[in-house]
Design an enzyme around this catalytic site. Sequence first.
Site, PDB file in Angstrom:
ATOM      1  N   GLY A  40     -18.740  -9.147   6.046  1.00 32.05           N
ATOM      2  CA  GLY A  40     -17.506  -8.973   6.802  1.00 32.05           C
ATOM      3  C   GLY A  40     -17.168  -7.524   7.111  1.00 32.05           C
ATOM      4  O   GLY A  40     -18.034  -6.644   7.138  1.00 32.05           O
ATOM      5  N   THR A  41     -15.877  -7.264   7.327  1.00 28.92           N
ATOM      6  CA  THR A  41     -15.417  -5.935   7.717  1.00 28.92           C
ATOM      7  C   THR A  41     -15.700  -4.899   6.645  1.00 28.92           C
ATOM      8  O   THR A  41     -16.219  -3.823   6.926  1.00 28.92           O
ATOM      9  CB  THR A  41     -13.907  -5.967   8.022  1.00 28.92           C
ATOM     10  OG1 THR A  41     -13.684  -6.784   9.172  1.00 28.92           O
ATOM     11  CG2 THR A  41     -13.380  -4.565   8.304  1.00 28.92           C
ATOM     12  N   SER A 183      -1.235   7.216  11.481  1.00 33.26           N
ATOM     13  CA  SER A 183      -1.414   8.091  10.317  1.00 33.26           C
ATOM     14  C   SER A 183      -1.447   7.293   9.021  1.00 33.26           C
ATOM     15  O   SER A 183      -1.057   7.796   7.965  1.00 33.26           O
ATOM     16  CB  SER A 183      -0.295   9.139  10.262  1.00 33.26           C
ATOM     17  OG  SER A 183       0.978   8.510  10.105  1.00 33.26           O
ATOM     18  N   GLY A 184      -1.885   6.037   9.106  1.00 35.05           N
ATOM     19  CA  GLY A 184      -2.095   5.243   7.899  1.00 35.05           C
ATOM     20  C   GLY A 184      -3.384   5.665   7.220  1.00 35.05           C
ATOM     21  O   GLY A 184      -3.983   6.687   7.565  1.00 35.05           O
ATOM     22  N   ALA A 273      -6.260   3.936  15.421  1.00 31.97           N
ATOM     23  CA  ALA A 273      -6.162   3.505  14.026  1.00 31.97           C
ATOM     24  C   ALA A 273      -4.752   2.985  13.773  1.00 31.97           C
ATOM     25  O   ALA A 273      -4.009   3.508  12.948  1.00 31.97           O
ATOM     26  CB  ALA A 273      -6.499   4.660  13.090  1.00 31.97           C
ATOM     27  N   THR A 274      -4.401   1.937  14.501  1.00 31.58           N
ATOM     28  CA  THR A 274      -3.029   1.420  14.496  1.00 31.58           C
ATOM     29  C   THR A 274      -2.895   0.134  13.684  1.00 31.58           C
ATOM     30  O   THR A 274      -2.022  -0.690  13.950  1.00 31.58           O
ATOM     31  CB  THR A 274      -2.554   1.182  15.937  1.00 31.58           C
ATOM     32  OG1 THR A 274      -3.564   0.459  16.655  1.00 31.58           O
ATOM     33  CG2 THR A 274      -2.303   2.492  16.651  1.00 31.58           C
ATOM     34  N   ASP A 321      -7.282 -11.115   4.495  1.00 28.24           N
ATOM     35  CA  ASP A 321      -6.477 -10.531   5.571  1.00 28.24           C
ATOM     36  C   ASP A 321      -5.835 -11.588   6.457  1.00 28.24           C
ATOM     37  O   ASP A 321      -4.770 -11.373   7.027  1.00 28.24           O
ATOM     38  CB  ASP A 321      -7.346  -9.618   6.443  1.00 28.24           C
ATOM     39  CG  ASP A 321      -7.708  -8.314   5.748  1.00 28.24           C
ATOM     40  OD1 ASP A 321      -7.375  -8.156   4.557  1.00 28.24           O
ATOM     41  OD2 ASP A 321      -8.342  -7.457   6.395  1.00 28.24           O
ATOM     42  N   ALA A 329      -9.633  -5.368   0.533  1.00 27.15           N
ATOM     43  CA  ALA A 329     -10.807  -6.162   0.154  1.00 27.15           C
ATOM     44  C   ALA A 329     -10.674  -6.720  -1.256  1.00 27.15           C
ATOM     45  O   ALA A 329     -10.974  -7.894  -1.505  1.00 27.15           O
ATOM     46  CB  ALA A 329     -12.071  -5.304   0.271  1.00 27.15           C
ATOM     47  N   HIS A 457      -9.261  14.282 -24.112  1.00 27.99           N
ATOM     48  CA  HIS A 457      -8.961  15.658 -23.694  1.00 27.99           C
ATOM     49  C   HIS A 457     -10.264  16.453 -23.628  1.00 27.99           C
ATOM     50  O   HIS A 457     -11.109  16.339 -24.501  1.00 27.99           O
ATOM     51  CB  HIS A 457      -8.004  16.316 -24.691  1.00 27.99           C
ATOM     52  CG  HIS A 457      -7.732  17.752 -24.374  1.00 27.99           C
ATOM     53  ND1 HIS A 457      -6.863  18.133 -23.364  1.00 27.99           N
ATOM     54  CD2 HIS A 457      -8.224  18.898 -24.922  1.00 27.99           C
ATOM     55  CE1 HIS A 457      -6.828  19.466 -23.311  1.00 27.99           C
ATOM     56  NE2 HIS A 457      -7.645  19.947 -24.247  1.00 27.99           N
TER      57      HIS A 457
END
Length: 475
Positions: A40-41, A183-184, A273-274, A321, A329, A457
């Site tokens: 898939g994507t 701008s996501g 990129a919306t 989705d 994912a 640490h």
Amino acid sequence: MSFDYDLVIIGAGVGGHGAALHAVECGLKTAIIEAAEMGGTCVNRGCIPSKALLAASGRVRELSDQKHLAAMGLTVGGVAFERGAIADHANNLVSKIRGDLTNSLKRLGVDTIRGWGKVAAPQKVSVQTETGEKFITARNILLSTGSIPFVPPGIEVDGKTVFTSDQAVKLESLPDWIAIIGSGYIGLEFSDIYSALGCEITMIEALDTLMPGFDPEIAKLAERILLTPRDIETYSGTLAKKITPGSPVVIELADAKTKEPLEVLEVDACLVATGRIPATKNLGLENVGVQPNRRGFIEVNDQMAVVLDGQVVPNLWAIGDATGKMMLAHAASAQGVVCVENICGREKTVDYRSIPAAAFTHPEISYVGLTEPQARELGEAEGFTVATAKTYFKGNSKALAEGETDGIAKVVYRQDTGELLGVHIIGLHASDLIQEAANAIASRQAVQHLAFNVHTHPTLSEVLDEAFKRAKVTA
């Protein structure tokens, strides 16, 4: 009645794959249907290739930062790279993971059927294959059809000069000047890639603030770290009203509220990129009396069963989705496992608050749970006070040793009980650090108890340790 399969899954993305593996573990005879590439994507056009590009471009950025290297006593000559070789790195990774995914299904005995699957009738699926249409029956049908990039009205995509992330991951060119619409996290990650590889960028956001999906405080810091120092020009409250492909690409800008024209940009390329929309068309839902909601998502209940007017549609399930619950994912994978558990009669639900997310920029951004405004809204509704605590990477020994001290960790919690409500991090390896917080939210732990956990640490994990210790509870 006998069925060909106990479970038929339509869509072999990460969610469908995870559901298939768990179904086999639960003893269900399972088939998975895929019309395009296995994986898939995420595997082919999303998570996997984009992270390969980010890894390569991140090395270029690091080796090009002479000031940073000199502070550690290092000198590096001129940095060179081949665009085609970087693209090949991403493509090769896609091929490997896609092959691994396909082989895992085959090894476990999941039947893979290639073709377009749709619901033909209750407990019946049709598959349009190269040799014609065939029908199979299933005790349960699971829809896992994913999503596609959203292209707003007025934007013409040609796949070459104006394109979505589907094409961008192929890295077929490095334009001198590229506009990024949105701008996501997708826009942010590609701005990181393109800027590291020498492109000039204009980022255009329709909402009033950049990075609107992030906690406002983190977004403000991210702008200062990821955008301002780089060759990135930004617009907010600005609509890309019309985009015409070509050489140059012509972008007509307008005020997002008034729609009044502002200016016209001419750039070499444009990435749209919306966001993403569900891939829920032509699934035969009407054959069982179901239709997606007005936003195109398939309505499901907490058990991932498809619902119509609040009533469960028997033997029909949906994840990922396509449901619009959380378009990630790993969220789809979690939904797939929960769905199979419910099919097997073991009731389970997905705890969305505990599912983390990350943007793999340099440095990274990650978060889990509620933003501070969301938490305060919940507090007003339920009658509790919200508090926050913050720590800075510049006070962390490991970050100082790495010379990577930009960033903060912010915890959001109930001041009365100390319950952890959200954690937001920007800084080195933020995507790895967030898992501790996700696990804490999953078990609804309180900051005053988390403060007693011992951390190695010197490690970056101490950034969260210190944040938990700084949180003050009144109860």
